[in-house]
Design a protein around this motif. Structure first.
Motif, PDB file in Angstrom:
ATOM      1  N   LEU A   1       2.754   5.270   0.586  1.00 26.13           N
ATOM      2  CA  LEU A   1       3.430   5.589   1.843  1.00 26.13           C
ATOM      3  C   LEU A   1       2.560   6.623   2.535  1.00 26.13           C
ATOM      4  O   LEU A   1       2.466   7.771   2.093  1.00 26.13           O
ATOM      5  CB  LEU A   1       4.836   6.128   1.575  1.00 26.13           C
ATOM      6  CG  LEU A   1       5.834   6.125   2.744  1.00 26.13           C
ATOM      7  CD1 LEU A   1       7.238   6.475   2.250  1.00 26.13           C
ATOM      8  CD2 LEU A   1       5.457   7.083   3.864  1.00 26.13           C
ATOM      9  N   ALA A   2       1.892   6.211   3.608  1.00 25.61           N
ATOM     10  CA  ALA A   2       0.939   7.065   4.313  1.00 25.61           C
ATOM     11  C   ALA A   2       1.605   7.674   5.535  1.00 25.61           C
ATOM     12  O   ALA A   2       2.097   6.959   6.407  1.00 25.61           O
ATOM     13  CB  ALA A   2      -0.276   6.246   4.736  1.00 25.61           C
TER      14      ALA A   2
ATOM     15  N   HIS B   1       2.514   1.319   3.392  1.00 29.05           N
ATOM     16  CA  HIS B   1       3.445   1.492   4.500  1.00 29.05           C
ATOM     17  C   HIS B   1       3.028   2.740   5.264  1.00 29.05           C
ATOM     18  O   HIS B   1       2.818   3.806   4.669  1.00 29.05           O
ATOM     19  CB  HIS B   1       4.884   1.661   4.025  1.00 29.05           C
ATOM     20  CG  HIS B   1       5.823   2.022   5.147  1.00 29.05           C
ATOM     21  ND1 HIS B   1       6.215   1.109   6.097  1.00 29.05           N
ATOM     22  CD2 HIS B   1       6.381   3.221   5.517  1.00 29.05           C
ATOM     23  CE1 HIS B   1       7.009   1.705   6.979  1.00 29.05           C
ATOM     24  NE2 HIS B   1       7.108   2.976   6.653  1.00 29.05           N
ATOM     25  N   ALA B   2       2.903   2.636   6.594  1.00 25.19           N
ATOM     26  CA  ALA B   2       2.512   3.779   7.430  1.00 25.19           C
ATOM     27  C   ALA B   2       3.729   4.306   8.170  1.00 25.19           C
ATOM     28  O   ALA B   2       4.418   3.555   8.860  1.00 25.19           O
ATOM     29  CB  ALA B   2       1.439   3.348   8.427  1.00 25.19           C
ATOM     30  N   ASP B   3       3.989   5.601   8.010  1.00 26.02           N
ATOM     31  CA  ASP B   3       5.049   6.266   8.769  1.00 26.02           C
ATOM     32  C   ASP B   3       4.383   7.213   9.761  1.00 26.02           C
ATOM     33  O   ASP B   3       3.718   8.177   9.358  1.00 26.02           O
ATOM     34  CB  ASP B   3       5.994   7.034   7.842  1.00 26.02           C
ATOM     35  CG  ASP B   3       7.150   7.639   8.621  1.00 26.02           C
ATOM     36  OD1 ASP B   3       7.874   6.870   9.279  1.00 26.02           O
ATOM     37  OD2 ASP B   3       7.323   8.874   8.577  1.00 26.02           O
ATOM     38  N   LEU B   4       4.550   6.931  11.033  1.00 23.44           N
ATOM     39  CA  LEU B   4       3.822   7.631  12.094  1.00 23.44           C
ATOM     40  C   LEU B   4       4.756   8.605  12.798  1.00 23.44           C
ATOM     41  O   LEU B   4       5.726   8.195  13.433  1.00 23.44           O
ATOM     42  CB  LEU B   4       3.258   6.612  13.085  1.00 23.44           C
ATOM     43  CG  LEU B   4       2.479   5.456  12.416  1.00 23.44           C
ATOM     44  CD1 LEU B   4       2.047   4.437  13.459  1.00 23.44           C
ATOM     45  CD2 LEU B   4       1.279   5.983  11.636  1.00 23.44           C
TER      46      LEU B   4
ATOM     47  N   THR C   1      -3.877   9.611   7.605  1.00 23.92           N
ATOM     48  CA  THR C   1      -3.910   9.273   6.177  1.00 23.92           C
ATOM     49  C   THR C   1      -4.070   7.776   5.936  1.00 23.92           C
ATOM     50  O   THR C   1      -4.292   7.366   4.801  1.00 23.92           O
ATOM     51  CB  THR C   1      -2.626   9.723   5.460  1.00 23.92           C
ATOM     52  OG1 THR C   1      -1.513   8.951   5.950  1.00 23.92           O
ATOM     53  CG2 THR C   1      -2.358  11.204   5.646  1.00 23.92           C
ATOM     54  N   VAL C   2      -3.960   6.965   6.975  1.00 23.52           N
ATOM     55  CA  VAL C   2      -3.934   5.506   6.760  1.00 23.52           C
ATOM     56  C   VAL C   2      -5.256   4.977   6.200  1.00 23.52           C
ATOM     57  O   VAL C   2      -5.249   4.201   5.229  1.00 23.52           O
ATOM     58  CB  VAL C   2      -3.519   4.785   8.051  1.00 23.52           C
ATOM     59  CG1 VAL C   2      -3.635   3.266   7.877  1.00 23.52           C
ATOM     60  CG2 VAL C   2      -2.080   5.148   8.420  1.00 23.52           C
TER      61      VAL C   2
ATOM     62  N   LEU D   1       4.445   4.894  -6.784  1.00 23.08           N
ATOM     63  CA  LEU D   1       4.346   5.068  -5.338  1.00 23.08           C
ATOM     64  C   LEU D   1       3.712   6.417  -5.057  1.00 23.08           C
ATOM     65  O   LEU D   1       4.142   7.438  -5.608  1.00 23.08           O
ATOM     66  CB  LEU D   1       5.735   5.000  -4.701  1.00 23.08           C
ATOM     67  CG  LEU D   1       5.826   5.325  -3.203  1.00 23.08           C
ATOM     68  CD1 LEU D   1       5.115   4.263  -2.367  1.00 23.08           C
ATOM     69  CD2 LEU D   1       7.290   5.461  -2.770  1.00 23.08           C
ATOM     70  N   LEU D   2       2.692   6.430  -4.223  1.00 22.81           N
ATOM     71  CA  LEU D   2       2.076   7.676  -3.759  1.00 22.81           C
ATOM     72  C   LEU D   2       2.553   7.959  -2.346  1.00 22.81           C
ATOM     73  O   LEU D   2       2.450   7.098  -1.465  1.00 22.81           O
ATOM     74  CB  LEU D   2       0.552   7.556  -3.764  1.00 22.81           C
ATOM     75  CG  LEU D   2      -0.212   8.734  -3.116  1.00 22.81           C
ATOM     76  CD1 LEU D   2      -0.080  10.001  -3.940  1.00 22.81           C
ATOM     77  CD2 LEU D   2      -1.686   8.364  -2.892  1.00 22.81           C
TER      78      LEU D   2
END
Length: 378
Positions: free
Chosen positions: A97-98, A117-120, A103-104, A7-8
């Motif tokens: 995980l962006a 997965h995008a965490d905003l 970063t997306v 996982l990055l």
């Protein structure tokens, strides 16, 4: 599978001092082969790190291309994005995980086997909407970024319900909520003395109107004292605040402390002030770190009428809400403070501390990232 899945975690922020990203790293470093990419040195416990130069811009500084709406070129020529792309070229990760919209596209370009997965952390299209140049040039670019890339993320989280609803309304993505809760602290409430000590901590940014918090102390009862911890984001503004503080004998400034010491620092006080004027969309929907840090510190809270904070504060009886965001409204609340009332708030914070801890909240990330793998393997 011959080894742990990789996982990055990707964030254009200083990873060792970004509270939200640090929680992600702590959550996943023992579960996956964890890699990170961001500003500054490697966080503790990761398998590998791609370090970005902290001097590099993480948002576009390209007015000509922005004006021409050459948005693909704009994105890939952002200095930090370009360096990250170079460092990550040829790397393969099972999932990414962006963090934040910027970063997306990069995360998707890596083509991780199990997706992104995008965490905003904010509602990006209105992040600096109070600035005319940003509104005219950058906001259309950010809307394009969201419209083009967010639907390709397999799952999305954000920090508050109002922001999640806006992402769904504007871009059709279903976002769940992971608040900026602080880790659970095993503390007991400290009895309040006759002197009621208050703390306000914040980034030193003019649009936060920190001077209004300070001005309220002119009309506050004599038994109240206020300390401020203000980060030097805008040095000239912070200097103005400190000059104002010279006129106010019951107001003092403290030096900023590392994130892992903040709850212990707040616990020295009786009441934390978390009043955030709604000068832009994201601040209007704020549910900030400092709200949750106060709960873990077992201090009372005074907030403005910000909907996300007010809902939780009233549900758990954590403190008081001012009528509006003016100094006069804060003075009216300050006049009601007694040791007995503050002790009630502290006891309620103690009762709510586990429910409002990051350990409870971060299950949303765990569910989302585990879901990336489960979906592909089903």
């Amino acid at each position: 599978m011959t080894g742990p899945r990789s996982l990055l975690i990707l964030s254009l922020s200083p990873l060792r001092s970004d509270p939200r990203v640090l929680k992600q790293i702590t959550l996943f470093r023992d579960k996956y082969q964890l890699f990170t990419c961001g500003f500054g040195p490697a966080p503790d416990g990761v398998a590998g790190h791609f370090e970005l130069d902290i001097a590099l811009a993480s948002w576009p500084r390209d007015p000509q291309r922005l004006a021409l709406r050459r948005y693909v070129d704009v994105y890939w020529n952002i200095a930090a994005v370009a360096q990250a792309r170079k460092l990550l070229r040829g790397q393969r990760f099972d999932a990414v995980l962006a963090n934040d919209t910027n970063t997306v596209p990069l995360a998707l370009s890596l083509e991780p086997k199990h997706g992104v997965h995008a965490d905003l952390h904010e509602f990006a299209p209105k992040e600096h909407f109070n600035k005319p140049a940003w509104r005219a040039l950058v906001a259309p670019y950010v809307r394009w970024l969201c419209r083009t890339y967010l639907p390709a993320a397999r799952s999305v989280t954000t920090v508050a319900e109002g922001i999640a609803e806006q992402y769904t309304k504007d871009f059709g993505v279903a976002a769940s909520v992971v608040t900026n809760a602080a880790p659970y602290a095993d503390k007991q409430p400290r009895p309040t003395g006759e002197k009621i000590r208050m703390i306000y901590s914040s980034a030193g940014q003019r649009y936060r109107k920190i001077e209004d918090i300070m001005e309220a102390m002119r009309g506050a009862p004599e038994q109240l004292e206020l300390d401020l911890i203000v980060m030097p984001n805008e040095p000239a503004y912070v200097a103005e605040l400190k000059a104002l503080g010279e006129e106010l004998p019951r107001v003092r400034f403290r030096e900023p402390v590392p994130y892992d010491q903040l709850v212990d620092t707040v616990a020295e006080y009786d009441v934390a002030i978390s009043i955030i004027p709604p000068t832009n969309f994201n601040l209007a929907h704020a549910l900030p770190n400092k709200f949750f840090e106060a709960v873990q510190a077992r201090t009372g809270l005074i907030i403005g009428p910000s909907p996300a904070m007010e809902t939780l504060l009233r549900r758990h009886g954590l403190g008081a809400v001012t009528a509006d965001f003016t100094p006069a409204a804060l003075v009216e609340v300050l006049k009601t403070l007694t040791p007995q009332l503050v002790d009630e708030w502290k006891a309620n914070a103690h009762a709510a501390a586990r429910e409002l801890s990051s350990e409870h909240q971060i299950k949303g990330w765990e569910h989302a990232v585990d879901g990336l793998f489960a979906r592909q393997e089903a």
